[in-house]
Design a protein around this motif. Sequence first.
Motif, PDB file in Angstrom:
ATOM      1  N   UNK A 123      57.236  63.238  83.897  1.00  0.00           N
ATOM      2  CA  UNK A 123      58.327  62.306  84.174  1.00  0.00           C
ATOM      3  C   UNK A 123      58.454  61.305  83.027  1.00  0.00           C
ATOM      4  N   UNK A 124      57.376  61.042  82.326  1.00  0.00           N
ATOM      5  CA  UNK A 124      57.395  60.101  81.212  1.00  0.00           C
ATOM      6  C   UNK A 124      57.489  60.883  79.912  1.00  0.00           C
ATOM      7  N   UNK A 125      58.582  60.680  79.209  1.00  0.00           N
ATOM      8  CA  UNK A 125      58.802  61.385  77.959  1.00  0.00           C
ATOM      9  C   UNK A 125      58.947  60.324  76.858  1.00  0.00           C
ATOM     10  N   UNK A 126      58.107  60.414  75.849  1.00  0.00           N
ATOM     11  CA  UNK A 126      58.114  59.411  74.782  1.00  0.00           C
ATOM     12  C   UNK A 126      59.437  59.413  74.026  1.00  0.00           C
ATOM     13  N   UNK A 127      59.975  60.591  73.755  1.00  0.00           N
ATOM     14  CA  UNK A 127      61.246  60.659  73.018  1.00  0.00           C
ATOM     15  C   UNK A 127      62.378  60.028  73.826  1.00  0.00           C
ATOM     16  N   UNK A 128      62.376  60.234  75.133  1.00  0.00           N
ATOM     17  CA  UNK A 128      63.409  59.640  75.984  1.00  0.00           C
ATOM     18  C   UNK A 128      63.276  58.113  75.986  1.00  0.00           C
ATOM     19  N   UNK A 129      62.051  57.623  76.058  1.00  0.00           N
ATOM     20  CA  UNK A 129      61.819  56.178  76.049  1.00  0.00           C
ATOM     21  C   UNK A 129      62.281  55.558  74.730  1.00  0.00           C
ATOM     22  N   UNK A 130      61.936  56.195  73.617  1.00  0.00           N
ATOM     23  CA  UNK A 130      62.352  55.684  72.303  1.00  0.00           C
ATOM     24  C   UNK A 130      63.873  55.679  72.189  1.00  0.00           C
ATOM     25  N   UNK A 131      64.514  56.727  72.682  1.00  0.00           N
ATOM     26  CA  UNK A 131      65.982  56.809  72.632  1.00  0.00           C
ATOM     27  C   UNK A 131      66.610  55.674  73.426  1.00  0.00           C
ATOM     28  N   UNK A 132      66.112  55.405  74.631  1.00  0.00           N
ATOM     29  CA  UNK A 132      66.681  54.340  75.454  1.00  0.00           C
ATOM     30  C   UNK A 132      66.431  52.969  74.844  1.00  0.00           C
TER      31      UNK A 132
END
Length: 53
Positions: free
Chosen positions: A21-30
Amino acid sequence: MDMVKTDIRVEPDISEDEAPRFNTRRLVRWVAILTIGILAVLAIWQEPLYAWP
């Protein structure tokens, strides 16, 4: 000659409980989107676009 079928999608063997559920790339993008958005709002707030000659 044997043809390999490449148009068949194989579902990964990951259950819903094991899905990340935790994706580093998604977090960086947001974080990048929010940072750029906040900076744009602050820039317009400091120097409104309608005030330009």
